[in-house]
Design a protein around this motif. Structure first.
Motif, PDB file in Angstrom:
ATOM      1  N   ILE A 208       0.725  -1.062   0.165  1.00  0.00           N
ATOM      2  CA  ILE A 208       0.135   0.303  -0.080  1.00  0.00           C
ATOM      3  C   ILE A 208       1.267   1.351   0.204  1.00  0.00           C
ATOM      4  CG2 ILE A 208      -2.227   0.932   1.291  1.00  0.00           C
ATOM      5  CD1 ILE A 208      -2.386  -1.194  -0.151  1.00  0.00           C
ATOM      6  N   LEU A 209       0.563   2.254  -1.378  1.00  0.00           N
ATOM      7  CA  LEU A 209       1.726   3.455  -1.184  1.00  0.00           C
ATOM      8  C   LEU A 209       0.928   4.510  -0.978  1.00  0.00           C
ATOM      9  CD1 LEU A 209       3.386   1.974  -4.356  1.00  0.00           C
ATOM     10  CD2 LEU A 209       3.927   1.596  -2.282  1.00  0.00           C
ATOM     11  N   LYS A 211      -3.058   6.415   0.364  1.00  0.00           N
ATOM     12  CA  LYS A 211      -4.403   6.540   0.340  1.00  0.00           C
ATOM     13  C   LYS A 211      -5.489   5.209  -0.639  1.00  0.00           C
ATOM     14  CE  LYS A 211      -5.872  10.784   1.650  1.00  0.00           C
ATOM     15  NZ  LYS A 211      -6.315  11.748   2.328  1.00  0.00           N
ATOM     16  N   ASN A 212      -6.116   6.140  -1.045  1.00  0.00           N
ATOM     17  CA  ASN A 212      -6.559   5.747  -2.478  1.00  0.00           C
ATOM     18  C   ASN A 212      -6.133   4.568  -3.495  1.00  0.00           C
ATOM     19  OD1 ASN A 212      -7.340   9.099  -2.285  1.00  0.00           O
ATOM     20  ND2 ASN A 212      -5.540  10.021  -3.830  1.00  0.00           N
ATOM     21  N   GLN A 213      -5.496   4.354  -2.984  1.00  0.00           N
ATOM     22  CA  GLN A 213      -4.996   2.891  -3.992  1.00  0.00           C
ATOM     23  C   GLN A 213      -5.534   1.934  -2.766  1.00  0.00           C
ATOM     24  OE1 GLN A 213      -1.295   2.031  -3.300  1.00  0.00           O
ATOM     25  NE2 GLN A 213      -1.380  -0.039  -4.423  1.00  0.00           N
ATOM     26  N   ILE A 214      -5.881   2.163  -1.537  1.00  0.00           N
ATOM     27  CA  ILE A 214      -6.812   1.166  -0.413  1.00  0.00           C
ATOM     28  C   ILE A 214      -8.477   1.064  -0.726  1.00  0.00           C
ATOM     29  CG2 ILE A 214      -7.072   2.330   1.048  1.00  0.00           C
ATOM     30  CD1 ILE A 214      -6.192  -1.232   1.423  1.00  0.00           C
ATOM     31  N   ASN A 215      -8.594   2.386  -1.164  1.00  0.00           N
ATOM     32  CA  ASN A 215     -10.066   2.257  -1.486  1.00  0.00           C
ATOM     33  C   ASN A 215     -10.437   1.752  -2.585  1.00  0.00           C
ATOM     34  OD1 ASN A 215     -10.492   4.086   0.943  1.00  0.00           O
ATOM     35  ND2 ASN A 215      -9.575   5.385  -0.229  1.00  0.00           N
ATOM     36  N   THR A 216      -9.754   1.945  -3.808  1.00  0.00           N
ATOM     37  CA  THR A 216      -9.307   1.524  -4.980  1.00  0.00           C
ATOM     38  C   THR A 216      -9.347  -0.287  -5.022  1.00  0.00           C
ATOM     39  OG1 THR A 216      -8.228   3.206  -6.096  1.00  0.00           O
ATOM     40  CG2 THR A 216      -8.559   0.747  -7.314  1.00  0.00           C
ATOM     41  N   ILE A 217      -8.871  -0.783  -4.116  1.00  0.00           N
ATOM     42  CA  ILE A 217      -8.453  -2.155  -3.673  1.00  0.00           C
ATOM     43  C   ILE A 217      -9.425  -3.166  -3.041  1.00  0.00           C
ATOM     44  CG2 ILE A 217      -7.411  -3.853  -2.343  1.00  0.00           C
ATOM     45  CD1 ILE A 217      -4.421  -2.086  -2.977  1.00  0.00           C
ATOM     46  N   LEU A 218     -10.458  -1.982  -2.202  1.00  0.00           N
ATOM     47  CA  LEU A 218     -11.755  -2.128  -1.455  1.00  0.00           C
ATOM     48  C   LEU A 218     -12.830  -2.400  -2.154  1.00  0.00           C
ATOM     49  CD1 LEU A 218     -11.468  -0.303   2.149  1.00  0.00           C
ATOM     50  CD2 LEU A 218     -11.140  -3.068   1.329  1.00  0.00           C
ATOM     51  N   ASN A 238      -2.425  11.737   6.587  1.00  0.00           N
ATOM     52  CA  ASN A 238      -1.879  12.455   6.060  1.00  0.00           C
ATOM     53  C   ASN A 238      -0.451  13.469   5.876  1.00  0.00           C
ATOM     54  OD1 ASN A 238      -4.804  13.734   5.856  1.00  0.00           O
ATOM     55  ND2 ASN A 238      -4.431  13.691   7.952  1.00  0.00           N
ATOM     56  N   ASN A 239       0.125  12.329   5.673  1.00  0.00           N
ATOM     57  CA  ASN A 239       2.120  11.826   6.144  1.00  0.00           C
ATOM     58  C   ASN A 239       1.930  11.054   4.614  1.00  0.00           C
ATOM     59  OD1 ASN A 239       4.509  11.970   5.465  1.00  0.00           O
ATOM     60  ND2 ASN A 239       4.692  12.225   8.294  1.00  0.00           N
ATOM     61  N   PRO A 240       2.276  11.690   3.675  1.00  0.00           N
ATOM     62  CA  PRO A 240       2.145  10.602   2.112  1.00  0.00           C
ATOM     63  C   PRO A 240       3.467   9.441   2.072  1.00  0.00           C
ATOM     64  CG  PRO A 240       1.296  13.184   1.609  1.00  0.00           C
ATOM     65  CD  PRO A 240       2.036  13.061   2.813  1.00  0.00           C
ATOM     66  N   VAL A 241       4.783  10.561   2.693  1.00  0.00           N
ATOM     67  CA  VAL A 241       5.339   9.992   2.661  1.00  0.00           C
ATOM     68  C   VAL A 241       5.158   8.686   3.658  1.00  0.00           C
ATOM     69  CG1 VAL A 241       8.236  10.406   2.838  1.00  0.00           C
ATOM     70  CG2 VAL A 241       6.893  11.720   1.493  1.00  0.00           C
ATOM     71  N   ALA A 242       5.312   8.317   4.798  1.00  0.00           N
ATOM     72  CA  ALA A 242       5.618   8.160   5.967  1.00  0.00           C
ATOM     73  C   ALA A 242       4.439   6.984   5.572  1.00  0.00           C
ATOM     74  CB  ALA A 242       4.933   8.939   7.196  1.00  0.00           C
ATOM     75  N   LEU A 243       3.487   7.282   5.194  1.00  0.00           N
ATOM     76  CA  LEU A 243       2.817   5.797   4.475  1.00  0.00           C
ATOM     77  C   LEU A 243       3.312   5.198   3.720  1.00  0.00           C
ATOM     78  CD1 LEU A 243      -0.862   4.507   4.829  1.00  0.00           C
ATOM     79  CD2 LEU A 243      -1.291   6.394   3.202  1.00  0.00           C
ATOM     80  N   THR A 244       3.768   5.457   2.350  1.00  0.00           N
ATOM     81  CA  THR A 244       3.960   4.709   1.627  1.00  0.00           C
ATOM     82  C   THR A 244       5.138   3.739   1.926  1.00  0.00           C
ATOM     83  OG1 THR A 244       3.723   6.436  -0.072  1.00  0.00           O
ATOM     84  CG2 THR A 244       5.982   4.532  -0.097  1.00  0.00           C
ATOM     85  N   GLU A 245       6.008   4.753   3.012  1.00  0.00           N
ATOM     86  CA  GLU A 245       7.155   3.584   3.556  1.00  0.00           C
ATOM     87  C   GLU A 245       6.382   2.400   5.071  1.00  0.00           C
ATOM     88  OE1 GLU A 245      10.911   3.638   3.337  1.00  0.00           O
ATOM     89  OE2 GLU A 245       9.995   4.867   2.022  1.00  0.00           O
ATOM     90  N   ALA A 246       5.800   3.040   5.198  1.00  0.00           N
ATOM     91  CA  ALA A 246       4.497   2.144   6.320  1.00  0.00           C
ATOM     92  C   ALA A 246       4.195   1.194   5.682  1.00  0.00           C
ATOM     93  CB  ALA A 246       3.776   2.360   7.072  1.00  0.00           C
ATOM     94  N   GLY A 247       3.424   1.118   4.750  1.00  0.00           N
ATOM     95  CA  GLY A 247       2.687   0.232   3.215  1.00  0.00           C
ATOM     96  C   GLY A 247       3.637  -0.434   3.063  1.00  0.00           C
ATOM     97  N   ILE A 248       4.900  -0.290   2.808  1.00  0.00           N
ATOM     98  CA  ILE A 248       6.223  -1.423   1.996  1.00  0.00           C
ATOM     99  C   ILE A 248       6.295  -1.732   3.562  1.00  0.00           C
ATOM    100  CG2 ILE A 248       8.878  -1.461   1.497  1.00  0.00           C
ATOM    101  CD1 ILE A 248       8.236   1.098  -0.793  1.00  0.00           C
ATOM    102  N   SER A 249       6.217  -1.352   4.569  1.00  0.00           N
ATOM    103  CA  SER A 249       7.270  -1.696   5.649  1.00  0.00           C
ATOM    104  C   SER A 249       5.948  -3.436   5.922  1.00  0.00           C
ATOM    105  CB  SER A 249       7.374  -1.183   7.006  1.00  0.00           C
ATOM    106  OG  SER A 249       8.559  -0.837   6.988  1.00  0.00           O
ATOM    107  N   TYR A 250       5.670  -2.804   5.666  1.00  0.00           N
ATOM    108  CA  TYR A 250       3.802  -4.030   6.540  1.00  0.00           C
ATOM    109  C   TYR A 250       3.602  -5.128   5.398  1.00  0.00           C
ATOM    110  CZ  TYR A 250      -0.369  -6.078   7.051  1.00  0.00           C
ATOM    111  OH  TYR A 250      -1.609  -6.981   7.763  1.00  0.00           O
ATOM    112  N   ALA A 251       4.077  -4.734   4.038  1.00  0.00           N
ATOM    113  CA  ALA A 251       5.047  -6.250   2.555  1.00  0.00           C
ATOM    114  C   ALA A 251       5.331  -6.361   2.937  1.00  0.00           C
ATOM    115  CB  ALA A 251       4.242  -5.131   1.593  1.00  0.00           C
TER     116      ALA A 251
END
Length: 298
Positions: A208-209, A211-218, A238-251
């Motif tokens: 998940i990179l 927040k729009n991506q997750i809505n599309t997937i759902l 509300n922090n796109p850079v941190a969300l990208t890094e956190a999404g990659i870490s989850y993956a």
């Protein structure tokens, strides 16, 4: 090389999925991404269609580039819901001409055009396509499976019954739709094997990179979002850079758990972003090496 033969010499397999550029963009815009992904030494690379099959011709062109220019095993997606048998025959001939030995056989999405009518000699579903390909080609055939059931299936058991038909019709291996809860996959795996489906199952991972991506997937899949992932999405929305890094870490954590459990393969939906695949593979390189060596010695 056929993917079914790769399982005989290596396990787990690591693969990537890419998609062609939109019709109004030059096809060679994807080749730099392919070169970067190739440098990560995947076991194969799959090429999907654009929305509604809009890049069908480019799928084979790009698959050919991967297979013949990069000398890397490619697998071309083939959908059938809008195709006549003559059109599928043309695709088969094109695959043969381009030395492509692997396909992912899919029904595909129904066209959104209200005036759409299926071809009289077409295919109702992926089972019919798999049967046709098995009867008329020597291709290695992959099929899709859904750990949380296909959105149109009545329930998971009914979907697994349909999956059994895919296996019995000639599928050689399976690739899952993306999922975010490994426990759901493990439960699905047990149910599949109790049904007598013993094909290799490659697990699909979608980082998940944004927040729009997750809505599309759902909206497309109805997948469940685990509490742990939901907390990440809420915390960094509300922090796109941190969300990208956190999404990659989850993956990455999801992938390590799957590899440790003993899956047959990891299929990363790259979204045409080599940097994401690099981060994931860089973090799993140690466990990947150990498992590959164990596979060779067994």
């Amino acid at each position: 090389m056929k993917i079914k033969d790769k399982f005989k010499i290596k396990n787990p397999l690591i693969s990537f999925e890419i998609f062609p550029p939109k019709a109004n963009y030059p096809v060679d815009t994807i080749y730099d991404s392919i070169d970067e992904l190739y440098s990560l030494y995947p076991d194969f690379m799959s090429v999907t269609y654009g929305a509604g099959g809009s890049t069908k011709d480019r799928t084979i062109e790009i698959s050919s580039h991967i297979q013949n220019k990069c000398n890397l095993t490619s697998i071309a997606h083939v959908t059938c819901i809008s195709s006549s048998r003559n059109e599928i025959n043309n695709i088969i001939n094109s695959l043969k001409k381009n030395n492509i030995h692997n396909v992912l056989a899919l029904r595909g999405d129904y066209p959104k055009d209200a005036a759409y009518t299926p071809p009289n000699d077409g295919f109702k579903n992926s089972v019919e396509l798999i049967e046709y390909l098995r009867k008329n080609t020597n291709l290695c055939i992959g099929a899709a499976c859904y750990p949380e059931k296909h959105p149109e299936a009545y329930d998971l058991n009914a979907d697994i019954d349909f999956l059994k038909r895919k296996a019995d019709s000639g599928a050689d291996f399976l690739i899952t739709q993306m999922f975010f809860d490994n426990e759901l996959f493990y439960d699905f795996y047990d149910k599949v094997h109790k049904k007598g489906i013993n094909l290799p199952i490659i697990t699909g991972i979608m980082p998940i990179l944004n927040k729009n991506q997750i809505n599309t997937i759902l909206n497309l899949t109805g997948n469940m979002i685990p509490v742990k992932l939901r907390r990440i999405l809420d915390k960094y929305e509300n922090n796109p850079v941190a969300l990208t890094e956190a999404g990659i870490s989850y993956a990455i954590s999801q992938t390590i758990d799957l590899l440790s459990w003993g899956v047959d393969g990891i299929h990363i939906y790259t979204m045409n972003k080599p940097s994401t695949a690099k981060k994931i593979l860089g973090s799993i390189s140690a466990i990947r090496g150990v498992l590959t060596n164990e596979s060779k010695s067994s």
